[in-house]
Design a protein around this motif. Structure first.
Motif, PDB file in Angstrom:
ATOM      1  N   ARG A  67      -1.822   3.369   9.795  1.00 32.33           N
ATOM      2  CA  ARG A  67      -1.893   1.911   9.759  1.00 32.33           C
ATOM      3  C   ARG A  67      -2.227   1.287  11.105  1.00 32.33           C
ATOM      4  O   ARG A  67      -2.286   0.060  11.226  1.00 32.33           O
ATOM      5  CB  ARG A  67      -0.563   1.329   9.264  1.00 32.33           C
ATOM      6  CG  ARG A  67      -0.187   1.765   7.840  1.00 32.33           C
ATOM      7  CD  ARG A  67       0.880   0.839   7.264  1.00 32.33           C
ATOM      8  NE  ARG A  67       1.968   0.640   8.226  1.00 32.33           N
ATOM      9  CZ  ARG A  67       2.707  -0.458   8.294  1.00 32.33           C
ATOM     10  NH1 ARG A  67       2.483  -1.455   7.478  1.00 32.33           N
ATOM     11  NH2 ARG A  67       3.681  -0.569   9.188  1.00 32.33           N
ATOM     12  N   HIS A  68      -2.400   2.095  12.157  1.00 32.28           N
ATOM     13  CA  HIS A  68      -2.632   1.547  13.493  1.00 32.28           C
ATOM     14  C   HIS A  68      -3.920   2.069  14.115  1.00 32.28           C
ATOM     15  O   HIS A  68      -4.245   3.240  13.994  1.00 32.28           O
ATOM     16  CB  HIS A  68      -1.457   1.891  14.421  1.00 32.28           C
ATOM     17  CG  HIS A  68      -0.190   1.214  14.046  1.00 32.28           C
ATOM     18  ND1 HIS A  68       0.692   1.770  13.149  1.00 32.28           N
ATOM     19  CD2 HIS A  68       0.338   0.018  14.412  1.00 32.28           C
ATOM     20  CE1 HIS A  68       1.737   0.938  12.991  1.00 32.28           C
ATOM     21  NE2 HIS A  68       1.535  -0.125  13.747  1.00 32.28           N
ATOM     22  N   GLN A 103      12.162  -3.286   9.347  1.00 30.52           N
ATOM     23  CA  GLN A 103      11.275  -2.134   9.487  1.00 30.52           C
ATOM     24  C   GLN A 103      10.354  -2.071   8.276  1.00 30.52           C
ATOM     25  O   GLN A 103      10.600  -2.732   7.266  1.00 30.52           O
ATOM     26  CB  GLN A 103      12.097  -0.844   9.585  1.00 30.52           C
ATOM     27  CG  GLN A 103      13.125  -0.847  10.687  1.00 30.52           C
ATOM     28  CD  GLN A 103      12.512  -0.954  12.078  1.00 30.52           C
ATOM     29  OE1 GLN A 103      11.447  -0.411  12.334  1.00 30.52           O
ATOM     30  NE2 GLN A 103      13.171  -1.692  12.966  1.00 30.52           N
ATOM     31  N   SER A 104       9.367  -1.215   8.418  1.00 31.83           N
ATOM     32  CA  SER A 104       8.391  -1.138   7.329  1.00 31.83           C
ATOM     33  C   SER A 104       9.048  -0.703   6.009  1.00 31.83           C
ATOM     34  O   SER A 104       8.659  -1.161   4.933  1.00 31.83           O
ATOM     35  CB  SER A 104       7.234  -0.251   7.767  1.00 31.83           C
ATOM     36  OG  SER A 104       7.098   0.855   6.961  1.00 31.83           O
ATOM     37  N   GLU A 105      10.095   0.113   6.061  1.00 32.90           N
ATOM     38  CA  GLU A 105      10.804   0.495   4.816  1.00 32.90           C
ATOM     39  C   GLU A 105      11.422  -0.726   4.113  1.00 32.90           C
ATOM     40  O   GLU A 105      11.441  -0.805   2.878  1.00 32.90           O
ATOM     41  CB  GLU A 105      11.897   1.542   5.106  1.00 32.90           C
ATOM     42  CG  GLU A 105      12.913   1.071   6.142  1.00 32.90           C
ATOM     43  CD  GLU A 105      13.990   2.112   6.448  1.00 32.90           C
ATOM     44  OE1 GLU A 105      14.112   3.111   5.705  1.00 32.90           O
ATOM     45  OE2 GLU A 105      14.734   1.915   7.441  1.00 32.90           O
ATOM     46  N   GLU A 120      10.338  -3.915   4.486  1.00 27.16           N
ATOM     47  CA  GLU A 120       9.236  -4.742   4.000  1.00 27.16           C
ATOM     48  C   GLU A 120       8.703  -4.181   2.686  1.00 27.16           C
ATOM     49  O   GLU A 120       8.446  -4.917   1.737  1.00 27.16           O
ATOM     50  CB  GLU A 120       8.127  -4.809   5.052  1.00 27.16           C
ATOM     51  CG  GLU A 120       8.567  -5.495   6.352  1.00 27.16           C
ATOM     52  CD  GLU A 120       7.514  -5.495   7.441  1.00 27.16           C
ATOM     53  OE1 GLU A 120       7.715  -6.172   8.463  1.00 27.16           O
ATOM     54  OE2 GLU A 120       6.470  -4.802   7.289  1.00 27.16           O
ATOM     55  N   ARG A 121       8.569  -2.867   2.641  1.00 33.81           N
ATOM     56  CA  ARG A 121       8.047  -2.238   1.425  1.00 33.81           C
ATOM     57  C   ARG A 121       8.996  -2.427   0.251  1.00 33.81           C
ATOM     58  O   ARG A 121       8.558  -2.662  -0.876  1.00 33.81           O
ATOM     59  CB  ARG A 121       7.795  -0.744   1.663  1.00 33.81           C
ATOM     60  CG  ARG A 121       6.639  -0.508   2.621  1.00 33.81           C
ATOM     61  CD  ARG A 121       6.194   0.932   2.598  1.00 33.81           C
ATOM     62  NE  ARG A 121       5.591   1.257   1.316  1.00 33.81           N
ATOM     63  CZ  ARG A 121       4.760   2.273   1.118  1.00 33.81           C
ATOM     64  NH1 ARG A 121       4.430   3.046   2.149  1.00 33.81           N
ATOM     65  NH2 ARG A 121       4.259   2.520  -0.058  1.00 33.81           N
ATOM     66  N   ASP A 138       5.568 -13.997   8.307  1.00 28.16           N
ATOM     67  CA  ASP A 138       4.801 -12.762   8.150  1.00 28.16           C
ATOM     68  C   ASP A 138       4.411 -12.654   6.686  1.00 28.16           C
ATOM     69  O   ASP A 138       5.238 -12.933   5.811  1.00 28.16           O
ATOM     70  CB  ASP A 138       5.645 -11.534   8.513  1.00 28.16           C
ATOM     71  CG  ASP A 138       5.783 -11.353  10.021  1.00 28.16           C
ATOM     72  OD1 ASP A 138       5.113 -12.092  10.770  1.00 28.16           O
ATOM     73  OD2 ASP A 138       6.569 -10.485  10.424  1.00 28.16           O
ATOM     74  N   LEU A 187       3.505 -10.065   3.804  1.00 23.08           N
ATOM     75  CA  LEU A 187       3.635  -8.632   3.503  1.00 23.08           C
ATOM     76  C   LEU A 187       2.884  -8.325   2.220  1.00 23.08           C
ATOM     77  O   LEU A 187       3.042  -9.031   1.220  1.00 23.08           O
ATOM     78  CB  LEU A 187       5.107  -8.274   3.333  1.00 23.08           C
ATOM     79  CG  LEU A 187       6.060  -8.791   4.430  1.00 23.08           C
ATOM     80  CD1 LEU A 187       7.498  -8.425   4.104  1.00 23.08           C
ATOM     81  CD2 LEU A 187       5.657  -8.236   5.794  1.00 23.08           C
ATOM     82  N   GLY A 245       2.012  -3.403   3.993  1.00 26.84           N
ATOM     83  CA  GLY A 245       3.014  -3.972   4.883  1.00 26.84           C
ATOM     84  C   GLY A 245       2.502  -5.270   5.461  1.00 26.84           C
ATOM     85  O   GLY A 245       1.786  -6.010   4.787  1.00 26.84           O
ATOM     86  N   GLU A 246       2.817  -5.505   6.743  1.00 26.77           N
ATOM     87  CA  GLU A 246       2.434  -6.776   7.363  1.00 26.77           C
ATOM     88  C   GLU A 246       0.920  -6.892   7.467  1.00 26.77           C
ATOM     89  O   GLU A 246       0.265  -6.065   8.076  1.00 26.77           O
ATOM     90  CB  GLU A 246       3.053  -6.885   8.758  1.00 26.77           C
ATOM     91  CG  GLU A 246       2.772  -8.234   9.389  1.00 26.77           C
ATOM     92  CD  GLU A 246       3.088  -8.295  10.877  1.00 26.77           C
ATOM     93  OE1 GLU A 246       4.106  -7.712  11.291  1.00 26.77           O
ATOM     94  OE2 GLU A 246       2.306  -8.907  11.614  1.00 26.77           O
ATOM     95  N   ARG A 249      -6.665  -4.072   8.051  1.00 26.07           N
ATOM     96  CA  ARG A 249      -5.646  -3.980   6.996  1.00 26.07           C
ATOM     97  C   ARG A 249      -6.142  -4.666   5.731  1.00 26.07           C
ATOM     98  O   ARG A 249      -5.846  -4.228   4.616  1.00 26.07           O
ATOM     99  CB  ARG A 249      -4.334  -4.605   7.482  1.00 26.07           C
ATOM    100  CG  ARG A 249      -3.755  -3.807   8.652  1.00 26.07           C
ATOM    101  CD  ARG A 249      -2.258  -3.772   8.631  1.00 26.07           C
ATOM    102  NE  ARG A 249      -1.764  -2.918   9.711  1.00 26.07           N
ATOM    103  CZ  ARG A 249      -0.590  -3.074  10.303  1.00 26.07           C
ATOM    104  NH1 ARG A 249       0.212  -4.064   9.921  1.00 26.07           N
ATOM    105  NH2 ARG A 249      -0.204  -2.258  11.253  1.00 26.07           N
TER     106      ARG A 249
END
Lengths: 479, 479
Positions: free
Chosen positions: B237-238, B351-353, B355-356, B394, B396, B401-402, B453
């Motif tokens: 993702r980065h 954290q991404s967890e 957000e998911r 944000d 999501l 994710g974001e 993204r």
């Protein structure tokens, strides 16, 4: 969303109440606010009923302040504008202390362009820079419109590059190493394997080579992104960071490339003629005023819009390098030794004085020079059958000089390899570029257009630092 | 100009002769060439009269070769396509040696995405990457279309920046110094006064601060350019170099900002739904095939186009951070200690967890979280009246994710100064930013959207390195 002034002035029906927000450009006689919100050059006049307004509030309606005005939109009672707002309620959103404003370029008096550059964060609030930046935005949209309607795909080539073989100029280095204490290898050299990308990296000078790989897959592509030159050019025509447009087309030879470039430039100029008349008119007058203080020889030969129209209505003159050299050799300034670099023989590199002579004195129109000597041009340009010239082309514009540089690319693997060897460009570094000549190579061409030079031409501004929001040049990376 | 295959398949009248150029995708039975020129996913079938064609020429019609076919465009005799070209003349423009092709991803068999990444210069010639890159191009045009129709001006904020106070992440350094022997000052530190820009410079992590200065002049602006992070994030993702879209709007609060972001995202998705059906359909099937080899829990919950339609047809759920924390605290995975970072109290960074969970399990739709704790967000965000949260938001997205991070900006000079002091951000460095709060400051907002993204979401690809032509990540700056 909020109603913008460009909308209110053009489309809003009169006779009902609205709220408009913007910045005070002037406040006359405690009565007439000229309000601007950046959506257009034009101000919206708001008329204050000062007898029924709190004097404390009136004092805060100062140049630069952000305010909201609510009132009826009516036919203007005075001259100079079609509509105005009869203010019922005024709110101060953000003050602008007149004593502080006086120290800035927001103060309502004439400031030099140099002074405006020092306050680049505020200059977009002036008429001149508002106009320039709106025009820049419209031009960039026209670029996308043109290529998309022609079936080109937009490609983002990399900014950070591991290659330094592009040859278009000096590069900036990019690193995440601690520059004071970089890791060293056994030989005492900097160990770039420990850098972020595991190798030396630079800022791109051109997306062309990567663009070619995409043109040979998608057919026709264009880039439009920032490029960089670490060259100590302190001139009014160079920036260290500038935006470049680079189309690249498969199955396209140099003639088609010239057609494309000319058609493209005319389209984007027509686009701003169609969509930016207010700003163009303002910039035209600005230039006329500015020129008054200059000696006649330095003045613009024709008003801005006339110049743009001239480009639209005339074919670009196509002249081979060889013909150009003949013209220059026999020209008055050459014979009278007025050129700093006299033209003596075929093979000479053309300087800006020669380009200007051809464009401004001899042909008096945009000129496309083509078929340059191979040894003054880049390695990737298609060698002609004469073995000494390459299928390069430069487009020269009056007042600007080179605005486009392009070529048909060398599509033959062996010729390309020979050229690279002669110039000591290692094949390992451009293995991927050479691959495009191994698998279904074909005639293809492209060009690069420095976007700021186009903005310079279309706005009539004279310094390239004034057509990009925050210019980067030697000793300057402010803001 | 050349006739492209997308044009021929859609618009060209049948029954007359034309010449088409492209690359051979397959050649069946010495008779049927599938020709592709990148303008569309679809191939044009060219039928060879092999009995009357030189066998030496037939041998050179191989996968990857560039050819020109001249012949009549007729209604197709076979199934699977509407039209085909009855080849009269075939020219080989560029060979592709089958033995060499075998060593590359051009060879007609299934290659892994990793393998394709190693040959990123060739992968755009595959169906998958052709589709992804055409879609990327259309999405980026939709971005410009949207903002231009809404009266936003496009602004190019600087890439090289003298400021490192943006705070969005680790920065790359830019220098023209000889890194092996940099000039030193009296104290033994590197003398950046001797560097190109006369000071330390970095690659930008965001154009927001400069964008704000322009929004407070032109009213509403957007940027769309490359940004950089020198962070060692080796994830799907980065990227170290990615393109970001950053609108910034004067007189706009957080609610209007959320409306803008949602409307914008829906517009660009609708645009590709309207214009990219062939590529979307292909990518949808690709994903279905890919998912077959995955455990059910990791498969995409719905087909690609259904997912896009779902986003278009549903409102994004707007939830405050405080509500979100309550939901998470009482969630099954939290109670069963399934989260790596358990949610214990208000103030925790998500954290991404988390957000998911919110997006994919709880709300099952795009979610806008807003009003975050001040101390986990950037200094420039508007402090709420509660003194502890800021007007941040944000967005999501499922699977991503974001995708958007934005905020209303702190428009009050004193509050901003206090925040900067608390975070040791020197005022001298951002004097120009603070000036915008001195002269006609106003409520304003903006957001940043990581373009890759968005491409990831719209294409159904799962690794961000596969939606940009030449990805930059730790230990990789190839091509």
């Amino acid at each position: 969303m909020r109603k913008t002034i460009v909308h209110i002035l053009k489309e809003e029906p009169k006779g009902h109440e609205l709220t408009v927000k913007g910045w005070v450009r002037s406040f006359r006689a405690n009565r007439f606010i000229a309000l601007n919100d950046g959506s257009t050059l034009n101000n919206l006049q708001c008329v204050v009923d000062f007898e029924n307004t709190d004097p404390e509030l009136l004092k805060r309606i100062t140049v630069g302040a952000a305010i909201a005005v609510t009132g009826n939109l009516i036919e203007s009672q005075g001259g100079g504008q079609a509509v105005e707002v009869e203010a019922k309620e005024i709110k101060i959103l953000g003050d602008a202390d007149p004593e502080e404003v006086k120290k800035t370029i927001l103060s309502p008096k004439r400031h030099t362009l140099e002074k405006l550059r020092e306050q680049a964060h505020l200059r977009v609030r002036t008429n001149t820079f508002g106009a320039v930046m709106r025009l820049r935005s419209q031009l960039s949209f026209a670029v996308h419109q043109y290529f998309q309607k022609e079936g080109f795909y937009y490609v983002n080539t990399p900014i950070v590059t591991g290659s330094d073989a592009e040859g278009a100029g000096e590069m900036f280095k990019v690193t995440a190493l601690d520059m004071k204490n970089p890791p060293k290898d056994e030989d005492g050299n900097i160990d770039y394997k420990k850098d972020f990308f595991g190798k030396e990296t630079n800022l791109t000078v051109s997306g062309q080579l990567e663009g070619e790989t995409y043109a040979l897959g998608l057919g026709q592509i264009y880039t439009f992104g920032p490029t960089f030159r670490a060259e100590n050019s302190n001139t009014s025509r160079h920036l260290a960071e500038f935006w470049m447009i680079e189309p690249e087309v498969a199955f396209c030879d140099l003639d088609m490339n010239m057609d494309l470039a000319e058609d493209f430039i005319k389209y984007v100029i027509q686009f701003v003629m169609d969509n930016c008349q207010d700003d163009l008119k303002f910039l035209e007058n600005r230039l006329i005023q500015e020129d008054k203080s200059k000696p006649e020889a330095e003045r613009a030969p024709m008003p801005l819009r006339e110049k743009l129209k001239f480009v639209l209505e005339n074919n670009f003159k196509r002249v081979s390098y060889t013909e150009a050299i003949e013209i220059l050799k026999n020209s008055k300034p050459n014979k009278k030794k007025k050129f700093k670099y006299p033209i003596e023989a075929w093979g000479a590199d053309l300087q800006s004085e020669h380009e200007r002579f051809l464009v401004e004195k001899h042909f008096k129109c945009p000129v496309i020079l083509f078929d340059y000597p191979a040894n003054i041009k880049a390695f990737y340009m298609r060698l002609n059958e004469d073995g000494k010239t390459v299928r390069a082309m430069d487009i020269l514009f009056p007042g600007i000089g080179e605005i486009v540089g392009g070529s048909q690319r060398e599509e033959r693997l062996e010729v390309l390899q020979e050229k690279m060897a002669a110039l000591d460009i290692p094949e390992e570094e451009l293995w991927w570029y050479l691959d495009t000549r191994r698998f279904g190579s074909c005639v293809h061409s492209g060009f690069g257009l420095g976007f700021e030079r186009l903005v310079l031409f279309a706005t009539g501004m004279t310094n390239i630092r004034d057509v990009i929001p925050y210019p980067r040049f030697p000793q300057n990376a402010e803001f």
